[in-house]
Structure formats: C-alpha cells, structure tokens
Motif scaffolding. Structure first.
Motif, PDB file in Angstrom:
ATOM      1  N   SER A  25     -73.073 -43.054  23.506  1.00  0.00           N
ATOM      2  CA  SER A  25     -71.821 -42.325  23.763  1.00  0.00           C
ATOM      3  C   SER A  25     -72.131 -40.916  24.263  1.00  0.00           C
ATOM      4  O   SER A  25     -71.462 -40.406  25.167  1.00  0.00           O
ATOM      5  N   GLY A 181     -66.833 -41.116  17.249  1.00  0.00           N
ATOM      6  CA  GLY A 181     -66.103 -41.624  18.418  1.00  0.00           C
ATOM      7  C   GLY A 181     -64.819 -40.828  18.629  1.00  0.00           C
ATOM      8  O   GLY A 181     -64.492 -40.438  19.761  1.00  0.00           O
ATOM      9  N   ASN A 182     -64.117 -40.532  17.536  1.00  0.00           N
ATOM     10  CA  ASN A 182     -62.875 -39.760  17.649  1.00  0.00           C
ATOM     11  C   ASN A 182     -63.138 -38.353  18.174  1.00  0.00           C
ATOM     12  O   ASN A 182     -62.410 -37.862  19.039  1.00  0.00           O
ATOM     13  N   GLN A 185     -63.838 -38.522  21.902  1.00  0.00           N
ATOM     14  CA  GLN A 185     -62.622 -38.795  22.684  1.00  0.00           C
ATOM     15  C   GLN A 185     -61.712 -37.565  22.704  1.00  0.00           C
ATOM     16  O   GLN A 185     -61.107 -37.255  23.731  1.00  0.00           O
ATOM     17  N   ASN A 186     -61.634 -36.862  21.584  1.00  0.00           N
ATOM     18  CA  ASN A 186     -60.828 -35.623  21.553  1.00  0.00           C
ATOM     19  C   ASN A 186     -61.339 -34.620  22.567  1.00  0.00           C
ATOM     20  O   ASN A 186     -60.563 -33.956  23.256  1.00  0.00           O
ATOM     21  N   LEU A 188     -63.158 -35.280  25.292  1.00  0.00           N
ATOM     22  CA  LEU A 188     -62.936 -35.765  26.656  1.00  0.00           C
ATOM     23  C   LEU A 188     -61.494 -35.543  27.104  1.00  0.00           C
ATOM     24  O   LEU A 188     -61.228 -35.337  28.291  1.00  0.00           O
ATOM     25  N   ALA A 189     -60.570 -35.557  26.143  1.00  0.00           N
ATOM     26  CA  ALA A 189     -59.162 -35.347  26.481  1.00  0.00           C
ATOM     27  C   ALA A 189     -58.936 -33.937  27.046  1.00  0.00           C
ATOM     28  O   ALA A 189     -57.932 -33.677  27.702  1.00  0.00           O
ATOM     29  N   GLN A 198     -62.353 -39.148  32.405  1.00  0.00           N
ATOM     30  CA  GLN A 198     -61.341 -40.156  32.088  1.00  0.00           C
ATOM     31  C   GLN A 198     -61.954 -41.556  32.091  1.00  0.00           C
ATOM     32  O   GLN A 198     -61.629 -42.395  31.255  1.00  0.00           O
ATOM     33  N   THR A 201     -63.924 -42.103  28.876  1.00  0.00           N
ATOM     34  CA  THR A 201     -63.066 -42.412  27.728  1.00  0.00           C
ATOM     35  C   THR A 201     -62.988 -43.928  27.541  1.00  0.00           C
ATOM     36  O   THR A 201     -63.160 -44.441  26.434  1.00  0.00           O
ATOM     37  N   THR A 202     -62.753 -44.645  28.659  1.00  0.00           N
ATOM     38  CA  THR A 202     -62.653 -46.098  28.595  1.00  0.00           C
ATOM     39  C   THR A 202     -63.996 -46.730  28.244  1.00  0.00           C
ATOM     40  O   THR A 202     -64.062 -47.616  27.373  1.00  0.00           O
ATOM     41  N   ILE A 204     -66.526 -45.520  26.606  1.00  0.00           N
ATOM     42  CA  ILE A 204     -66.942 -45.255  25.221  1.00  0.00           C
ATOM     43  C   ILE A 204     -66.109 -46.105  24.255  1.00  0.00           C
ATOM     44  O   ILE A 204     -66.634 -46.648  23.288  1.00  0.00           O
ATOM     45  N   GLU A 205     -64.838 -46.251  24.585  1.00  0.00           N
ATOM     46  CA  GLU A 205     -63.987 -47.091  23.734  1.00  0.00           C
ATOM     47  C   GLU A 205     -64.532 -48.524  23.701  1.00  0.00           C
ATOM     48  O   GLU A 205     -64.677 -49.122  22.638  1.00  0.00           O
TER      49      GLU A 205
END
Ligand SMILES: [Zn+2]
Length: 330
Positions: A25, A181-182, A185-186, A188-189, A198, A201-202, A204-205
């Motif tokens: 990640s 992970g959270n 993602q925070n 990257l937002a 962007q 984000t996908t 890594i999810e």
C-alpha cells in the motif's frame, strides 16, 4: 523449493501477509504522489529562486559540503539558499538533514532543495521517482509549501509507516492493517486533483481485500487467484520492502554510531528470516552484505572502546576503580 512453493509457504502466515500488504500500500501511495511531489518541488524552487539575487551562471564557489546535520556554508550563494530553506521549514529550530543535499546544485535542481526536508539517508535519491514514501511524506510535513495538505493525516501515515518498518518480526495484525488502510485512504482523499491518487484509492482497496493466495504448479488450484499477482511480482514487492527495512536498520545504527541490543535483535530476526528462504537470500545478497559489514564495524569499534576502558581501569585501579574496589572488598 520452487519460487512459488517457497512464497506460498511464507504467505501461510497471515500476519506476515498483512505486513506485505501494508508495505505494498505504501508503494502504491508513493507511486501515486511522485509526479505531484516533483511538480510542487519545481514550483517551490521557482518561488525561492525568484527571491534570491543570483545572476545567471552564479554557482557555489566555496566547495560547501554538508555532513549529516551539520552545514556551515562558505560561499554567499549557499548561505542565502540555506537561509531560504530554513525559512520554509516547519520546525525551524529542529534538526535538518543537510547531508541529503548537494548545495552546489540548489540553484538549478529543485529536488536537492526538497531533500532538505527529508529524513537522513536520502542523498542518493536524485528525483521524485527514486524517492520512497517516507521521503515524500516528510517533505509534505516539514516544508510549509505543502501546508494545505491536512497535516494530521500525513503524520498518521508517517507514524504507521514507522511502526511497520520497525516491527521486529515483520508481522502486523489484521486490525492494525485495517486501521492503516483507513489512514492511507484518508490521506489520498486530500489529493482529489491528482488522478493517480484517485486510481491508487481503488487499487489499495482491492489489495486490502484480496487474499494473495499463490498457485503452486502441480498442486490443486487455490481460490482467490483471479486477477491477483504472480509469484514473481510478489517476490519483487517482498524484496523491495525487506531492502527498505534493512536500510532503515543500517541508517539507525549509523546515526547512533553504535548497535543497541534492540538493533542486534532486529538484525538477527531478518537474518534468520532471509536465511530460511533461498529466493530472498539470492535477491538480497548485496543489502545483507552491507549490513553485515556495518555490524562487523560496530562490533570492532565496541571492542576498542571496551579495551580502552579496561586499560583506563587498570591504570586507575590504585586510585580506586569501582570494579577493583569491589574485587578488593569481596
Ligand atoms: Zn557554496
């Protein structure tokens, strides 16, 4: 054992797999932010250059060379640049790893400026594409040009990244991975305007959801293989992360100038792990050798210190060396 079989055996350990996924990640985060970091560093450099009176062709004339956290420039040009770099440092009185920089390139190379805001050991990172996640994240937090990025989010990821790289056995729990992970993602937002972020984000999810089962030829097909990585790609990720970990241990020892008990335990854990996996042993030969050389150097330094202490102790024994006193009283 064949590559796939050795890898499959390692991935039987869920917590090691978590460690790898977290590391991957970070690699994806890094890839997503490199172009952005490079462009911003360029713009920041232009901003500084506009304020510095440097006629075309002006360059360092003092052979100014930093060492670690020390830098006393001799020439006016380097002095001016140093002042500007410090002005934009978020911890103005904190330590700066000047040793990362080649000051004579400051007037012409934005990345040489960016490296002043990074942790030690970045001297050879000659551009954003050669920079790891830690370097980029530190740049975002220590250079005020990036202060529009939510600093709390950056620091959360830095903290997790350090926990990951310092974990003594290269394992993390599933709940830790979820939280990490959270945090990623925070962060990257924050980069809505960066298309790579962007996309990351996908990816890594998906990565965090996948089970990374490895197909061993000749065995029954395992589940969860579809769309996942090949054993070759997986070992590449592994090698890159373990390399980063070995470098981290090396830098830490170089900075302290000694090898602590903790360092030596960490080294032993990585050593055992690599020795029991032949494919890793082959891939990481050079890094392991560099580390072993440093361990040897540290050990011989300690030996010299001990011997000097013993000699001092013998010389002082008449004046009452504590050790001698104890011996006498016993
Ligand atoms: Zn200079």
């Amino acid at each position: 054992m064949a590559l796939a079989a050795e890898l499959a055996a390692r991935l039987n350990c869920a917590e090691y797999k978590n460690w790898l996924k977290a590391g991957q990640s970070l690699l994806l985060l890094r890839a997503a932010l490199q172009r952005f970091a490079g462009e911003q560093a360029h713009a920041f450099h232009q901003q500084l250059a506009a304020r510095l009176p440097s006629p075309p062709g002006s360059r360092c004339r003092g052979h100014c060379l930093p060492r670690g956290k020390q830098f006393q420039p001799v020439c006016t040009l380097c002095k001016e640049w140093k002042k500007e770099i410090l002005k934009h440092h978020t911890h103005r009185n904190g330590e700066v790893n000047w040793g990362n920089c080649r000051p004579w390139l400051w007037p012409s190379n934005p990345w040489e400026i960016a490296k002043a805001y990074m942790p030690p050991g970045k001297a050879d990172s000659c551009g954003p594409d050669k920079c790891d996640a830690s370097g980029l994240l530190n740049l975002f937090t220590f250079c005020d040009y990036f202060s529009n990025i939510d600093q709390k989010k950056v620091r959360e990821v830095i903290k997790c990244r350090n926990e990951l790289m310092h974990s003594s056995d290269m394992k993390v729990s599933s709940s830790w991975l979820k939280q990490f992970g959270n945090h990623i993602q925070n962060l990257l937002a924050e980069f809505q305007h960066v298309p790579e972020a962007q996309m990351a984000t996908t990816s890594i999810e998906k990565l965090l959801k996948s089970d990374w089962a490895v197909h061993v030829p000749g065995e029954d097909q395992l589940d969860g293989l579809e769309g996942e990585m090949s054993p070759g790609q997986m070992t590449e990720i592994e090698a890159e992360l373990i390399k980063e970990r070995l470098n981290e241990i090396r830098l830490c020892m170089e900075e302290q100038g000694t090898m602590s008990k903790e360092d030596s335990n960490r080294i032993q854990a990585v050593r055992n792990f690599i020795h029991s996996n032949h494919d890793l042993q082959r891939n990481l030969q050079e890094e392991v050798q560099n580390l072993e050389d440093l361990v040897q150097k540290m050990n011989s330094q300690e030996q010299v210190v001990k011997e000097t202490e013993e000699v001092n102790c013998e010389q002082k024994s008449d004046e009452g060396c504590p050790l001698e006193k104890m011996k006498r009283t016993v």
